[in-house]
Design a protein around this motif. Structure first.
Motif, PDB file in Angstrom:
ATOM      1  N   GLU A 186       0.783  -1.303  -0.031  1.00 14.37           N
ATOM      2  CA  GLU A 186       0.020  -0.428  -0.150  1.00 14.37           C
ATOM      3  C   GLU A 186       0.649   0.842  -0.290  1.00 14.37           C
ATOM      4  O   GLU A 186       0.497   2.310  -0.250  1.00 14.37           O
ATOM      5  CB  GLU A 186      -0.897  -0.038   1.460  1.00 14.37           C
ATOM      6  CG  GLU A 186      -2.227  -1.152   0.931  1.00 14.37           C
ATOM      7  CD  GLU A 186      -2.615  -0.541   2.651  1.00 14.37           C
ATOM      8  OE1 GLU A 186      -3.358   0.438   2.883  1.00 14.37           O
ATOM      9  OE2 GLU A 186      -3.468  -1.767   2.565  1.00 14.37           O
ATOM     10  N   LEU A 187       2.085   0.996   0.007  1.00 14.59           N
ATOM     11  CA  LEU A 187       3.116   1.963   0.509  1.00 14.59           C
ATOM     12  C   LEU A 187       3.394   2.630  -1.221  1.00 14.59           C
ATOM     13  O   LEU A 187       4.186   3.667  -0.978  1.00 14.59           O
ATOM     14  CB  LEU A 187       4.349   2.357   1.132  1.00 14.59           C
ATOM     15  CG  LEU A 187       4.037   1.925   2.699  1.00 14.59           C
ATOM     16  CD1 LEU A 187       2.218   1.542   3.212  1.00 14.59           C
ATOM     17  CD2 LEU A 187       5.554   1.681   3.532  1.00 14.59           C
ATOM     18  N   PHE A 188       3.835   1.693  -1.627  1.00 15.45           N
ATOM     19  CA  PHE A 188       4.205   2.051  -3.418  1.00 15.45           C
ATOM     20  C   PHE A 188       2.818   2.295  -4.262  1.00 15.45           C
ATOM     21  O   PHE A 188       1.421   1.670  -4.485  1.00 15.45           O
ATOM     22  CB  PHE A 188       4.861   0.629  -3.377  1.00 15.45           C
ATOM     23  CG  PHE A 188       5.904   0.537  -2.269  1.00 15.45           C
ATOM     24  CD1 PHE A 188       6.941   1.647  -2.172  1.00 15.45           C
ATOM     25  CD2 PHE A 188       6.059  -0.945  -1.662  1.00 15.45           C
ATOM     26  CE1 PHE A 188       7.936   1.788  -0.937  1.00 15.45           C
ATOM     27  CE2 PHE A 188       6.762  -0.605  -1.095  1.00 15.45           C
ATOM     28  CZ  PHE A 188       7.972   0.306  -0.673  1.00 15.45           C
ATOM     29  N   ASP A 189       2.741   2.819  -5.374  1.00 13.10           N
ATOM     30  CA  ASP A 189       1.810   3.130  -6.375  1.00 13.10           C
ATOM     31  C   ASP A 189       1.952   2.253  -7.430  1.00 13.10           C
ATOM     32  O   ASP A 189       3.011   1.052  -7.433  1.00 13.10           O
ATOM     33  CB  ASP A 189       3.029   4.517  -7.033  1.00 13.10           C
ATOM     34  CG  ASP A 189       1.985   4.601  -8.403  1.00 13.10           C
ATOM     35  OD1 ASP A 189       0.949   6.080  -7.426  1.00 13.10           O
ATOM     36  OD2 ASP A 189       1.400   4.415  -8.973  1.00 13.10           O
ATOM     37  N   ALA A 190       0.821   1.874  -7.872  1.00 11.51           N
ATOM     38  CA  ALA A 190       0.667   0.977  -8.614  1.00 11.51           C
ATOM     39  C   ALA A 190       1.662   1.254  -9.891  1.00 11.51           C
ATOM     40  O   ALA A 190       1.815  -0.700 -10.530  1.00 11.51           O
ATOM     41  CB  ALA A 190      -0.332   0.486  -8.877  1.00 11.51           C
ATOM     42  N   ASP A 191       1.983   1.818  -9.877  1.00  9.86           N
ATOM     43  CA  ASP A 191       2.499   1.893 -11.628  1.00  9.86           C
ATOM     44  C   ASP A 191       4.205   1.547 -11.403  1.00  9.86           C
ATOM     45  O   ASP A 191       5.193   1.669 -12.321  1.00  9.86           O
ATOM     46  CB  ASP A 191       3.104   3.669 -11.769  1.00  9.86           C
ATOM     47  CG  ASP A 191       2.371   3.961 -13.306  1.00  9.86           C
ATOM     48  OD1 ASP A 191       2.694   3.339 -14.044  1.00  9.86           O
ATOM     49  OD2 ASP A 191       3.670   5.061 -13.237  1.00  9.86           O
ATOM     50  N   ASN A 192       4.869   1.343 -10.317  1.00 11.83           N
ATOM     51  CA  ASN A 192       6.091   0.567 -10.137  1.00 11.83           C
ATOM     52  C   ASN A 192       5.942  -1.016 -10.624  1.00 11.83           C
ATOM     53  O   ASN A 192       5.140  -1.619 -10.480  1.00 11.83           O
ATOM     54  CB  ASN A 192       6.365   0.630  -8.160  1.00 11.83           C
ATOM     55  CG  ASN A 192       7.227   1.746  -7.562  1.00 11.83           C
ATOM     56  OD1 ASN A 192       7.349   2.930  -7.989  1.00 11.83           O
ATOM     57  ND2 ASN A 192       5.597   2.305  -6.911  1.00 11.83           N
ATOM     58  N   THR A 193       7.327  -0.909 -11.069  1.00 13.68           N
ATOM     59  CA  THR A 193       8.022  -2.311 -11.733  1.00 13.68           C
ATOM     60  C   THR A 193       8.292  -2.876 -10.265  1.00 13.68           C
ATOM     61  O   THR A 193       9.499  -2.722  -9.907  1.00 13.68           O
ATOM     62  CB  THR A 193       8.568  -2.454 -12.274  1.00 13.68           C
ATOM     63  OG1 THR A 193       7.828  -1.553 -13.755  1.00 13.68           O
ATOM     64  CG2 THR A 193       9.136  -3.517 -13.627  1.00 13.68           C
ATOM     65  N   VAL A 194       7.587  -4.385 -10.772  1.00 15.49           N
ATOM     66  CA  VAL A 194       8.480  -5.651  -9.542  1.00 15.49           C
ATOM     67  C   VAL A 194       9.480  -7.031 -10.229  1.00 15.49           C
ATOM     68  O   VAL A 194       9.097  -6.737 -11.326  1.00 15.49           O
ATOM     69  CB  VAL A 194       6.934  -5.628  -8.716  1.00 15.49           C
ATOM     70  CG1 VAL A 194       7.699  -7.097  -7.205  1.00 15.49           C
ATOM     71  CG2 VAL A 194       5.977  -5.221  -8.227  1.00 15.49           C
ATOM     72  N   LEU A 195       9.556  -6.917  -8.885  1.00 13.26           N
ATOM     73  CA  LEU A 195      11.251  -7.710  -9.671  1.00 13.26           C
ATOM     74  C   LEU A 195      11.087  -8.843  -8.492  1.00 13.26           C
ATOM     75  O   LEU A 195      11.465  -8.751  -7.001  1.00 13.26           O
ATOM     76  CB  LEU A 195      12.849  -7.123  -9.644  1.00 13.26           C
ATOM     77  CG  LEU A 195      13.222  -8.405  -9.833  1.00 13.26           C
ATOM     78  CD1 LEU A 195      13.282  -9.005 -11.505  1.00 13.26           C
ATOM     79  CD2 LEU A 195      15.070  -7.726 -10.199  1.00 13.26           C
TER      80      LEU A 195
END
Ligand code: PLP
Length: 398
Positions: free
Chosen positions: A115-124
């Motif tokens: 919840e702290l991070f925008d949905a637009d971030n890329t995840v690895l």
């Protein structure tokens, strides 16, 4: 109204239900055959004596007006966070009390932190992987990249300068592979995260299984981690709390992204949506870190480790490649004779009456591999290891 359409993108998880169905069908067809489960990820030993005593004592306190407790402090009781702070100090990590948050499980904390991070971030995420990392990001609609964990890299993928990710999951010692990163390898991930403004989500759920001195128990043993990492740990596997529920998450004060302290955001999130772990359970958790608690929970870890060693010995004798088992309750074996993981599952059940977990259930790169665990009963594990050795040796020589 509009529902969250991302839920439609979740892959159905048939892994454990399919295993259950296959085992039930086998038992129905062969009621005389013993079936031993070497695939379970849950603990089987009861809570340690000092933990039970603390649970009883705290329960009695709740029965008296003078000692009754209602809502607890936002981040957890000081007696537990002080014990956790001292535990980190044993590994050379200095933490402020306000960097430690007590929670009801690493699964919820790992999911909720997003919840702290925008949905637009890329995840690895690594592949194969603990499925929670993937599904929680699919639910949020995030783009997911996979870092291939393969036999060539000992199932320990390293940062790739060409891959740009914002949120990076590291689970060490790893579920499902049992592989564990060394200090130097984790330093490379910390440097990558600091250079790329990324955040490492470090899952240390299995840290108490570590035996090798070069494998850190905490990401904060690595220089620079406090400006790029959040750590999740749990008493589930380390002290048998899978059904009792207690975890802790460390968000360093020095960790800022977009000019904001993530510690302050996580505090705001938790105080808004969460009212903490019960007093009774926090007392039980604190008992884990007393001398008596450390001794008793250490005995349970030693029991599971000895099981893992029996399985490892069987695989060594059969000449099967595997990793894990040294710093982890999990062993990750290559399916003998180049078999696919579900084919090996069927073969092992049919010929040895042993149940494991097909690697394909943890991601595409898990195909051809198989997860075994040391969490079972020692006598049964001994019998299963023997049967596994025979089955694997027969397949190897086919
Ligand atoms: N992280 C990993 C890697 C796990 O394997 C597990 C449980 O299997 C968890 C977290 C969840 O732990 P908890 O019981 O604290 O929710």
């Amino acid at each position: 109204m509009k529902i969250n359409q991302n839920y439609g993108n979740l892959a159905e998880s048939y892994l454990f239900s399919t295993i259950g169905k296959k085992v039930n069908a086998f038992t129905a067809a062969h009621p005389e055959r013993e079936v031993i489960r070497l695939g379970i990820g849950d603990v089987t030993l009861p809570l340690a004596r000092p933990v039970i005593e603390a649970l009883h004592a705290a329960t009695d306190e709740m029965a008296e007006k003078a000692t009754f407790r209602g809502y607890g402090p936002d981040q957890g009781y000081d007696f537990l966070r002080t014990a956790l702070q001292a535990e980190y100090a044993r590994h050379g990590v200095a933490l402020e009390l306000d960097e430690i948050f007590v929670g009801d499980g690493a699964k919820s904390d790992v999911g909720n932190i997003l919840e702290l991070f925008d949905a637009d971030n890329t995840v690895l995420v690594p592949d194969p992987v603990y499925p929670v990392y993937v599904d929680t990001n699919v639910m949020a609609g995030r783009r997911i990249l996979y870092a291939s964990a393969t036999r060539e890299n000992d199932f320990l993928p390293m940062p790739d300068a060409c891959v740009r990710a914002d949120i990076i999951y590291i689970c060490s010692p790893n579920n499902p592979t049992g592989a564990a990163y060394t200090r130097a390898q984790l330093k490379a991930w910390v440097d990558y995260a600091n250079e790329n403004d990324a955040v490492l989500l470090f899952d240390a759920a299995y840290e108490r299984f570590i035996t090798e001195p070069d494998v850190p128990h905490s990401i904060f043993e690595i220089d620079g981690a406090k400006t790029c990492a959040i750590e999740f740990c749990s008493l589930s596997k380390t002290a048998g709390f899978t059904g009792t529920r207690c975890s802790y998450t460390v968000v360093p004060m020095a960790l800022k992204r977009g000019g904001t302290k993530l510690n302050a955001m996580w505090l705001r999130r938790q105080t808004t949506k969460y009212n903490g772990v019960s007093y009774i359970v926090q007392r039980a958790a604190a008992a884990v870190f007393t001398d008596a608690g450390r001794q008793a929970t250490g005995e349970a870890i030693a029991y599971y480790r000895a099981n893992a060693a029996m399985i490892a010995a069987a695989l060594n004798e059969a000449g099967v490649w595997y990793c894990g088992g040294k710093n982890s309750p999990y062993l990750w074996m290559e399916c003998p004779g180049g078999m696919a993981s579900w084919d090996f599952f069927d073969y092992l059940l049919e010929h040895a009456g042993v149940v494991g977990t097909p690697g394909a259930g943890f991601g595409a790169r898990g195909e051809g591999y198989f997860r075994l665990t040391g969490f079972g009963d020692a006598q049964k594990t001994k019998r299963a290891a023997q049967k596994l050795r025979e089955a694997a040796a027969a397949l190897q020589s086919r």
